[in-house]
Design a protein around this motif. Structure first.
Motif, PDB file in Angstrom:
ATOM      1  N   ALA A  69      40.307  -2.048  -6.864  1.00 59.06           N
ATOM      2  CA  ALA A  69      40.342  -3.365  -7.009  1.00 59.06           C
ATOM      3  C   ALA A  69      41.458  -4.375  -7.355  1.00 59.06           C
ATOM      4  CB  ALA A  69      38.998  -3.872  -7.319  1.00 59.06           C
ATOM      5  N   PRO A  70      41.600  -5.482  -6.876  1.00 63.03           N
ATOM      6  CA  PRO A  70      42.753  -6.229  -7.438  1.00 63.03           C
ATOM      7  C   PRO A  70      42.442  -6.712  -8.704  1.00 63.03           C
ATOM      8  CG  PRO A  70      41.736  -7.454  -5.484  1.00 63.03           C
ATOM      9  CD  PRO A  70      40.911  -6.007  -5.640  1.00 63.03           C
ATOM     10  N   ASN A  71      43.396  -6.901  -9.705  1.00 63.80           N
ATOM     11  CA  ASN A  71      43.187  -7.355 -10.821  1.00 63.80           C
ATOM     12  C   ASN A  71      42.565  -6.547 -11.928  1.00 63.80           C
ATOM     13  OD1 ASN A  71      44.466  -9.687 -10.334  1.00 63.80           O
ATOM     14  ND2 ASN A  71      42.545 -10.588  -9.658  1.00 63.80           N
ATOM     15  N   THR A  72      42.233  -5.093 -11.561  1.00 58.58           N
ATOM     16  CA  THR A  72      41.811  -4.186 -12.387  1.00 58.58           C
ATOM     17  C   THR A  72      42.727  -3.663 -13.414  1.00 58.58           C
ATOM     18  OG1 THR A  72      40.337  -3.098 -10.353  1.00 58.58           O
ATOM     19  CG2 THR A  72      40.946  -1.539 -12.365  1.00 58.58           C
ATOM     20  N   PRO A  73      42.188  -3.696 -14.774  1.00 59.89           N
ATOM     21  CA  PRO A  73      43.323  -3.632 -15.762  1.00 59.89           C
ATOM     22  C   PRO A  73      43.864  -2.168 -15.634  1.00 59.89           C
ATOM     23  CG  PRO A  73      40.879  -3.991 -16.618  1.00 59.89           C
ATOM     24  CD  PRO A  73      40.784  -3.922 -15.158  1.00 59.89           C
ATOM     25  N   ALA A  74      44.952  -1.872 -16.130  1.00 56.60           N
ATOM     26  CA  ALA A  74      45.711  -0.738 -15.911  1.00 56.60           C
ATOM     27  C   ALA A  74      45.002   0.598 -16.642  1.00 56.60           C
ATOM     28  CB  ALA A  74      47.223  -0.808 -16.631  1.00 56.60           C
ATOM     29  N   PHE A  75      44.279   0.180 -17.700  1.00 56.70           N
ATOM     30  CA  PHE A  75      43.719   1.381 -18.522  1.00 56.70           C
ATOM     31  C   PHE A  75      42.485   2.018 -17.537  1.00 56.70           C
ATOM     32  CE2 PHE A  75      41.342  -2.476 -20.121  1.00 56.70           C
ATOM     33  CZ  PHE A  75      40.034  -1.943 -20.130  1.00 56.70           C
ATOM     34  N   ILE A  76      41.950   1.158 -16.687  1.00 60.68           N
ATOM     35  CA  ILE A  76      41.052   1.724 -15.686  1.00 60.68           C
ATOM     36  C   ILE A  76      41.863   2.434 -14.576  1.00 60.68           C
ATOM     37  CG2 ILE A  76      39.363   0.954 -13.983  1.00 60.68           C
ATOM     38  CD1 ILE A  76      38.099   0.583 -16.796  1.00 60.68           C
ATOM     39  N   ARG A  77      42.775   1.902 -14.079  1.00 65.24           N
ATOM     40  CA  ARG A  77      43.430   2.497 -12.947  1.00 65.24           C
ATOM     41  C   ARG A  77      43.918   3.888 -13.426  1.00 65.24           C
ATOM     42  NH1 ARG A  77      47.230  -1.442 -12.523  1.00 65.24           N
ATOM     43  NH2 ARG A  77      45.979  -3.314 -12.113  1.00 65.24           N
ATOM     44  N   GLU A  78      44.121   4.091 -14.699  1.00 66.74           N
ATOM     45  CA  GLU A  78      44.868   5.440 -15.339  1.00 66.74           C
ATOM     46  C   GLU A  78      43.839   6.390 -15.565  1.00 66.74           C
ATOM     47  OE1 GLU A  78      47.030   3.911 -18.445  1.00 66.74           O
ATOM     48  OE2 GLU A  78      48.526   3.011 -17.354  1.00 66.74           O
ATOM     49  N   ALA A  79      42.538   5.976 -15.677  1.00 63.95           N
ATOM     50  CA  ALA A  79      41.490   6.784 -16.238  1.00 63.95           C
ATOM     51  C   ALA A  79      40.182   6.809 -15.247  1.00 63.95           C
ATOM     52  CB  ALA A  79      40.988   6.380 -17.613  1.00 63.95           C
ATOM     53  N   VAL A  80      40.110   6.122 -14.203  1.00 66.34           N
ATOM     54  CA  VAL A  80      39.054   6.097 -13.646  1.00 66.34           C
ATOM     55  C   VAL A  80      39.371   6.535 -12.012  1.00 66.34           C
ATOM     56  CG1 VAL A  80      36.747   4.836 -12.381  1.00 66.34           C
ATOM     57  CG2 VAL A  80      37.707   4.451 -14.936  1.00 66.34           C
ATOM     58  N   SER A  81      38.724   7.509 -11.605  1.00 62.57           N
ATOM     59  CA  SER A  81      38.678   7.803 -10.140  1.00 62.57           C
ATOM     60  C   SER A  81      37.662   7.072  -9.207  1.00 62.57           C
ATOM     61  CB  SER A  81      38.199   9.178  -9.822  1.00 62.57           C
ATOM     62  OG  SER A  81      39.254  10.188 -10.520  1.00 62.57           O
ATOM     63  N   TRP A  82      36.764   6.826  -9.936  1.00 60.96           N
ATOM     64  CA  TRP A  82      35.595   6.077  -8.888  1.00 60.96           C
ATOM     65  C   TRP A  82      34.908   4.883  -9.986  1.00 60.96           C
ATOM     66  CZ3 TRP A  82      35.448   6.020  -3.607  1.00 60.96           C
ATOM     67  CH2 TRP A  82      34.055   5.452  -3.110  1.00 60.96           C
ATOM     68  N   GLY A  83      34.695   3.819  -9.509  1.00 62.32           N
ATOM     69  CA  GLY A  83      34.189   2.926 -10.292  1.00 62.32           C
ATOM     70  C   GLY A  83      32.814   2.463 -10.015  1.00 62.32           C
ATOM     71  N   ALA A  84      32.035   1.551 -10.509  1.00 66.34           N
ATOM     72  CA  ALA A  84      30.721   1.068 -10.244  1.00 66.34           C
ATOM     73  C   ALA A  84      30.764   0.353  -8.902  1.00 66.34           C
ATOM     74  CB  ALA A  84      30.103   0.174 -11.213  1.00 66.34           C
ATOM     75  N   GLY A  85      29.690   0.646  -8.194  1.00 72.27           N
ATOM     76  CA  GLY A  85      29.407   0.026  -6.891  1.00 72.27           C
ATOM     77  C   GLY A  85      28.639  -1.256  -6.907  1.00 72.27           C
TER      78      GLY A  85
END
Length: 162
Positions: free
Chosen positions: A80-96
């Motif tokens: 998603a746009p504006n997702t923090p870098a620490f989420i992009r680096e650690a999460v494969s799939w986020g909340a729906g």
């Protein structure tokens, strides 16, 4: 929890590990453990439960509170746009999308239990971890580093502004 089942779990409640002595049931010789049946008493009728559920659904929520819940859920999605870098680096799939709906519903219940008639940002923040943490699928790197989904949600609470 599998991806198919994860959406059915609205709020994850963490439990501490049970002490060893409490794992050994009374009456171990009995094939089903306990020989004494607990006494159960009806606390609420089905009609009363439905009335309380309806009451929770009718609690008003301001637009800025809904937007905050949606922003928290969206911030868990690595693409998603504006997702923090620490989420992009650690999460494969986020909340729906249903995560923010359940977050608002839980916040409504919290407001009512606190004797308030409207949901606040604090209600949403208080329930973000139990509502979102089990919806995040961490990548291999995050798991190898011992990162926990609940800790990522805590970081999001410090990052995403109402």
């Amino acid at each position: 929890v599998t991806i198919q089942r994860e959406d059915r779990v609205r709020v994850f409640l963490a439990r501490k590990t049970v002490q060893r002595k409490r794992e050994i049931p009374d009456g171990v010789g009995h094939p089903f453990g306990r020989t004494r049946q607990p006494e159960l008493a009806r606390v609420l009728s089905p009609q009363r439960i439905m009335q309380l559920q309806d009451l929770v659904r009718r609690v008003p929520v301001a637009d800025h509170v809904v937007k905050y819940a949606v922003a928290l859920a969206r911030a868990t999605r690595p693409t998603a746009p504006n997702t923090p870098a620490f989420i992009r680096e650690a999460v494969s799939w986020g909340a729906g999308p249903r995560a923010s709906q359940f977050l608002i519903l839980a916040a409504k219940a919290r407001a009512i239990l606190a004797g308030r008639f409207a949901v606040s940002i604090e209600d949403v923040a208080a329930l973000a971890r139990p509502t979102l943490q089990h919806r995040l699928i961490l990548n291999y790197r995050a798991e190898a580093e011992g990162i926990r989904a609940g800790d990522l949600v805590d970081r999001l609470l410090a990052t995403v502004t109402p």
